[in-house]
Write a protein that holds these residues in place. Structure first.
Motif, PDB file in Angstrom:
ATOM      1  N   ARG A 177      11.387  15.232  -0.653  1.00 17.38           N
ATOM      2  CA  ARG A 177      10.807  14.946  -1.954  1.00 17.38           C
ATOM      3  C   ARG A 177      11.468  15.847  -2.996  1.00 17.38           C
ATOM      4  N   SER A 178      11.671  15.361  -4.209  1.00 18.86           N
ATOM      5  CA  SER A 178      12.290  16.209  -5.225  1.00 18.86           C
ATOM      6  C   SER A 178      11.302  17.290  -5.626  1.00 18.86           C
ATOM      7  N   ARG A 179      11.806  18.406  -6.080  1.00 24.69           N
ATOM      8  CA  ARG A 179      10.942  19.535  -6.415  1.00 24.69           C
ATOM      9  C   ARG A 179      11.249  19.983  -7.828  1.00 24.69           C
ATOM     10  N   LEU A 180      10.313  20.673  -8.428  1.00 25.47           N
ATOM     11  CA  LEU A 180      10.505  21.194  -9.776  1.00 25.47           C
ATOM     12  C   LEU A 180      11.379  22.442  -9.692  1.00 25.47           C
ATOM     13  N   ILE A 181      12.442  22.463 -10.484  1.00 24.95           N
ATOM     14  CA  ILE A 181      13.323  23.635 -10.528  1.00 24.95           C
ATOM     15  C   ILE A 181      13.336  24.166 -11.947  1.00 24.95           C
ATOM     16  N   GLY A 233      15.134  26.835  -0.876  1.00 29.64           N
ATOM     17  CA  GLY A 233      16.039  27.816  -0.311  1.00 29.64           C
ATOM     18  C   GLY A 233      15.317  28.975   0.359  1.00 29.64           C
ATOM     19  N   ALA A 234      16.101  29.951   0.788  1.00 28.49           N
ATOM     20  CA  ALA A 234      15.568  31.184   1.389  1.00 28.49           C
ATOM     21  C   ALA A 234      16.433  32.321   0.857  1.00 28.49           C
ATOM     22  N   HIS A 235      16.098  32.771  -0.370  1.00 31.60           N
ATOM     23  CA  HIS A 235      16.951  33.783  -0.993  1.00 31.60           C
ATOM     24  C   HIS A 235      16.168  34.766  -1.853  1.00 31.60           C
ATOM     25  N   VAL A 236      14.928  34.466  -2.194  1.00 30.14           N
ATOM     26  CA  VAL A 236      14.179  35.379  -3.054  1.00 30.14           C
ATOM     27  C   VAL A 236      12.689  35.212  -2.772  1.00 30.14           C
ATOM     28  N   ARG A 237      12.085  36.260  -2.219  1.00 32.04           N
ATOM     29  CA  ARG A 237      10.700  36.161  -1.780  1.00 32.04           C
ATOM     30  C   ARG A 237       9.783  35.819  -2.956  1.00 32.04           C
ATOM     31  N   GLY A 238       8.998  34.775  -2.791  1.00 31.99           N
ATOM     32  CA  GLY A 238       8.012  34.394  -3.798  1.00 31.99           C
ATOM     33  C   GLY A 238       8.492  33.389  -4.828  1.00 31.99           C
ATOM     34  N   TRP A 239       9.803  33.153  -4.882  1.00 35.46           N
ATOM     35  CA  TRP A 239      10.334  32.285  -5.929  1.00 35.46           C
ATOM     36  C   TRP A 239      11.210  31.164  -5.355  1.00 35.46           C
ATOM     37  N   HIS A 286      10.429  28.287  -3.963  1.00 37.53           N
ATOM     38  CA  HIS A 286      10.001  26.894  -4.114  1.00 37.53           C
ATOM     39  C   HIS A 286      10.520  26.254  -5.409  1.00 37.53           C
ATOM     40  N   ASN A 287      10.704  27.071  -6.466  1.00 32.65           N
ATOM     41  CA  ASN A 287      11.063  26.492  -7.779  1.00 32.65           C
ATOM     42  C   ASN A 287      12.448  26.920  -8.256  1.00 32.65           C
ATOM     43  N   SER A 288      13.280  27.410  -7.347  1.00 30.71           N
ATOM     44  CA  SER A 288      14.558  27.961  -7.805  1.00 30.71           C
ATOM     45  C   SER A 288      15.759  27.407  -7.052  1.00 30.71           C
ATOM     46  N   ILE A 289      16.917  27.645  -7.672  1.00 34.95           N
ATOM     47  CA  ILE A 289      18.212  27.404  -7.037  1.00 34.95           C
ATOM     48  C   ILE A 289      18.873  28.757  -6.864  1.00 34.95           C
ATOM     49  N   GLY A 290      19.405  29.035  -5.687  1.00 41.57           N
ATOM     50  CA  GLY A 290      20.037  30.321  -5.400  1.00 41.57           C
ATOM     51  C   GLY A 290      21.551  30.208  -5.350  1.00 41.57           C
ATOM     52  N   ILE A 291      22.211  31.085  -6.112  1.00 34.85           N
ATOM     53  CA  ILE A 291      23.679  31.112  -6.150  1.00 34.85           C
ATOM     54  C   ILE A 291      24.136  32.473  -5.629  1.00 34.85           C
ATOM     55  N   CYS A 292      25.074  32.469  -4.711  1.00 34.15           N
ATOM     56  CA  CYS A 292      25.584  33.729  -4.162  1.00 34.15           C
ATOM     57  C   CYS A 292      27.043  33.947  -4.558  1.00 34.15           C
ATOM     58  N   MET A 293      27.285  35.056  -5.228  1.00 33.98           N
ATOM     59  CA  MET A 293      28.648  35.485  -5.531  1.00 33.98           C
ATOM     60  C   MET A 293      29.133  36.329  -4.350  1.00 33.98           C
ATOM     61  N   ILE A 294      30.260  35.955  -3.758  1.00 33.70           N
ATOM     62  CA  ILE A 294      30.796  36.779  -2.673  1.00 33.70           C
ATOM     63  C   ILE A 294      31.337  38.078  -3.262  1.00 33.70           C
ATOM     64  N   GLY A 295      30.915  39.201  -2.701  1.00 32.00           N
ATOM     65  CA  GLY A 295      31.367  40.499  -3.169  1.00 32.00           C
ATOM     66  C   GLY A 295      30.213  41.481  -3.164  1.00 32.00           C
TER      67      GLY A 295
END
Ligand code: ZN
Length: 150
Positions: free
Chosen positions: A3-7, A76-82, A84-93
């Motif tokens: 299902r689509s989610r609110l971001i 995603g699984a990148h920031v505790r508590g947030w 469900h409503n976020s997109i996570g971007i990882c910069m290598i470095g």
């Protein structure tokens, strides 16, 4: 189909490693017991694997390349508590990133905002909750970065 989610939030991270790509991070995150890579996007620095970094053989054609991680429709699984409503971007470095990485990050954020107009831009360190270990991730001054995005 998920299902689509609110971001309404874009969260920037760093890998805190000298090298990496989506496949490696997927492996690292599965080793922690997660179902797959926790980030939705990874921005490469030209050192996709350990050998390229150790042997000083930059795959410069990959510098600034944007790789897809977990599907954006999935939480995603990148920031505790947030997550469900976020997109996570990882910069290598760790704490230094290339010009091409920053250009890719700007472009990616602009692209995401085309479909999620009011998405707030934050660094991981700005979203810590009581009890979380202290973090400086992504080691980028987010006030400065937001200033570049207007
Ligand atoms: Zn982070």
């Amino acid at each position: 189909m998920p299902r689509s989610r609110l971001i309404d939030l874009i969260v920037v991270h760093c890998s805190d490693s000298d090298y990496g790509n989506a496949v490696l991070i997927d492996r690292w995150h599965r080793a922690r017991g997660w179902r797959s890579i926790g980030y939705h996007y990874v921005i490469l620095n030209g050192y996709p694997d350990e050998d390229s970094s150790r042997l000083h053989r930059p795959q410069f054609w990959l510098d600034g390349f944007i790789e897809a991680g977990r599907q954006v429709e999935r939480i995603g699984a990148h920031v505790r508590g947030w997550n469900h409503n976020s997109i996570g971007i990882c910069m290598i470095g760790r704490n230094q990133f290339t010009q091409l990485q920053f250009e890719a990050l700007q472009k990616l954020i602009a692209d995401i905002r085309r479909s999620h107009r009011d998405a707030r831009l934050c660094g991981h360190y700005e979203l810590l909750r009581p009890g979380d270990p202290p973090k400086t991730c992504p080691n980028i001054d987010m006030e400065w970065l937001r200033g570049l995005m207007v």
